[in-house]
Design an enzyme around this catalytic site. Structure first.
Site, PDB file in Angstrom:
ATOM      1  N   ASN A 124       0.861  -1.185   0.000  1.00 15.94           N
ATOM      2  CA  ASN A 124       0.000   0.000   0.000  1.00 15.94           C
ATOM      3  C   ASN A 124       0.899   1.238   0.000  1.00 15.94           C
ATOM      4  O   ASN A 124       2.139   1.132   0.021  1.00 15.94           O
ATOM      5  CB  ASN A 124      -0.982  -0.010   1.177  1.00 15.94           C
ATOM      6  CG  ASN A 124      -0.291  -0.056   2.534  1.00 15.94           C
ATOM      7  OD1 ASN A 124       0.786   0.517   2.737  1.00 15.94           O
ATOM      8  ND2 ASN A 124      -0.896  -0.745   3.497  1.00 15.94           N
ATOM      9  N   LYS A 128       1.539   3.584   2.225  1.00 18.50           N
ATOM     10  CA  LYS A 128       2.366   3.746   3.418  1.00 18.50           C
ATOM     11  C   LYS A 128       3.560   2.795   3.388  1.00 18.50           C
ATOM     12  O   LYS A 128       4.691   3.183   3.693  1.00 18.50           O
ATOM     13  CB  LYS A 128       1.513   3.491   4.667  1.00 18.50           C
ATOM     14  CG  LYS A 128       2.243   3.626   5.998  1.00 18.50           C
ATOM     15  CD  LYS A 128       1.251   3.494   7.146  1.00 18.50           C
ATOM     16  CE  LYS A 128       1.926   3.637   8.499  1.00 18.50           C
ATOM     17  NZ  LYS A 128       2.713   2.447   8.874  1.00 18.50           N
ATOM     18  N   GLU A 129       3.316   1.540   2.997  1.00 19.31           N
ATOM     19  CA  GLU A 129       4.393   0.557   2.915  1.00 19.31           C
ATOM     20  C   GLU A 129       5.407   0.934   1.851  1.00 19.31           C
ATOM     21  O   GLU A 129       6.616   0.712   2.022  1.00 19.31           O
ATOM     22  CB  GLU A 129       3.805  -0.826   2.632  1.00 19.31           C
ATOM     23  CG  GLU A 129       3.036  -1.410   3.811  1.00 19.31           C
ATOM     24  CD  GLU A 129       2.149  -2.580   3.432  1.00 19.31           C
ATOM     25  OE1 GLU A 129       1.722  -3.312   4.343  1.00 19.31           O
ATOM     26  OE2 GLU A 129       1.868  -2.765   2.220  1.00 19.31           O
ATOM     27  N   ASP A 152      -6.277  -8.379   1.607  1.00 16.80           N
ATOM     28  CA  ASP A 152      -6.257  -9.824   1.350  1.00 16.80           C
ATOM     29  C   ASP A 152      -7.078 -10.169   0.114  1.00 16.80           C
ATOM     30  O   ASP A 152      -6.713 -11.046  -0.671  1.00 16.80           O
ATOM     31  CB  ASP A 152      -6.808 -10.587   2.558  1.00 16.80           C
ATOM     32  CG  ASP A 152      -5.956 -10.405   3.804  1.00 16.80           C
ATOM     33  OD1 ASP A 152      -4.757 -10.105   3.666  1.00 16.80           O
ATOM     34  OD2 ASP A 152      -6.498 -10.564   4.915  1.00 16.80           O
TER      35      ASP A 152
END
Length: 338
Positions: A209, A211-212, A280
């Site tokens: 995502n 942020k990651e 997921d």
């Protein structure tokens, strides 16, 4: 319309999901829920006393990816390491009750099984209790995990690395499994976490995502600044030698850079109840589409659609395949293009 989709209708794509075998490698865990009501404060400490009304066990971590893959009609196979403890027995029971393939599951006397227990009073979560370890599995267990993966990969159509930083996946395991998968022509799709973020060299599709992405590359870019985000994705692909990247952008939708194509698709307007488990669903749909060699815009569009649909439900729930297909038929032009 894409040449691939000229040969396959949406119905045929969804039927093709039923023929897939998907290997999910990573951290599988138990989610435990205790529901009750609070009518008084404890005389022992200033905390609520929860009178238990019901309990429920669910598959967590990589387990929710298993359920999403299964819901799409594919065979989901878990490859992981769990304990020989009571929670491990309960986890195996949950897998068996749902007819999930446990051929890649390894039991360890030296490891505890991760269980996350949530105490809920009314609609309010009072406390969460985690029993877990994030230590890497032993060298012997790592060798067993790699051997299991290598045994299963030739019979599978795609691999999902589902990493929750709990220690099942290490740099060495990731490298050896990915190399073997590439030699076998089996694509690898990655749902990364922080610890191993830069270890997934040579993967087929990498799905962080926003942020990651920023934390993994140690970059702080402005999404509104022209070209900064796209440059970060290009840096990610270069540093990991990836075939492609699928970046989930929350309310901004998704972005895919794969097979020489770049597409950014907006989020669908929905009544959001709970975003838990949406990632997921996205990785499960994306992996099945990659296995079928679908075009990048279709991969991003169907994954984005599925992630939005599960956000309409409260709690972590797998995708409803029939509803996804109905919505895909409505939205086909928007995520296939001309």
């Amino acid at each position: 319309m894409s040449p691939v989709l000229e040969k396959m209708t949406i119905d045929e794509v969804f039927d093709a999901f039923n023929q897939l075998r998907v290997l999910i490698i990573g951290d599988v865990m138990l989610d435990s829920y205790v529901w009750g009501k609070v009518e008084r404060i404890s005389p022992e400490a200033p905390v609520p006393v929860v009178s238990v009304q019901r309990r429920e066990l669910r598959l967590g971590g990589a387990g929710n990816v298993l359920l999403n893959v299964q819901a799409l009609g594919a065979e989901a196979i878990i490859c992981s390491v769990i304990g020989t403890d009571g929670p491990g027995d309960m986890l195996v029971g949950q897998l068996c009750d749902r007819n999930l393939n446990c051929d890649g599951l390894i039991r360890s006397d030296a490891r505890i099984t991760t269980i996350k227990e949530r105490i809920i009073a009314g609609s309010q979560q009072v406390v969460r209790v985690d029993t877990e370890t994030d230590k890497y599995i032993t060298d012997e267990e790592c060798r067993q995990l790699i051997a299991k993966a290598i045994e299963l990969i030739p019979t599978c159509d795609v691999i999902i690395f589902e990493d929750y930083d709990k220690g099942v996946l290490s740099k060495a395991a990731i490298a050896e499994i990915t190399q073997f998968a590439n030699e076998q022509g089996v694509p690898t799709v990655v749902d990364p976490k922080k610890r191993n973020f830069l270890s997934y060299q040579n993967a087929s599709l990498f799905k962080p995502n926003l942020k990651e992405l920023k934390e993994g590359l140690k970059l702080d870019f402005d999404m509104e600044a022209d070209g900064e985000f796209e440059a970060a994705v290009e840096e990610l692909k270069s540093r990991l030698n990836l075939k492609g990247a699928l970046i989930t952008l929350s309310e901004r939708g998704v972005y895919i850079d794969y097979n020489g194509q770049q597409h950014r698709l907006p989020a669908h307007v929905r009544q959001i109840s709970d975003v838990s488990g949406a990632g997921d669903t996205v990785i499960s749909i994306a992996a099945c589409c990659v296995a079928l060699n679908m075009p990048p815009r279709f991969i991003a569009g169907l994954s984005n659609l599925g992630g939005g649909l599960v956000c309409e439900s409260v709690g972590v729930v797998p995708i409803d395949k029939q509803r996804l297909k109905e919505e895909a038929l409505k939205e086909i032009v928007s995520f296939i293009g001309s």
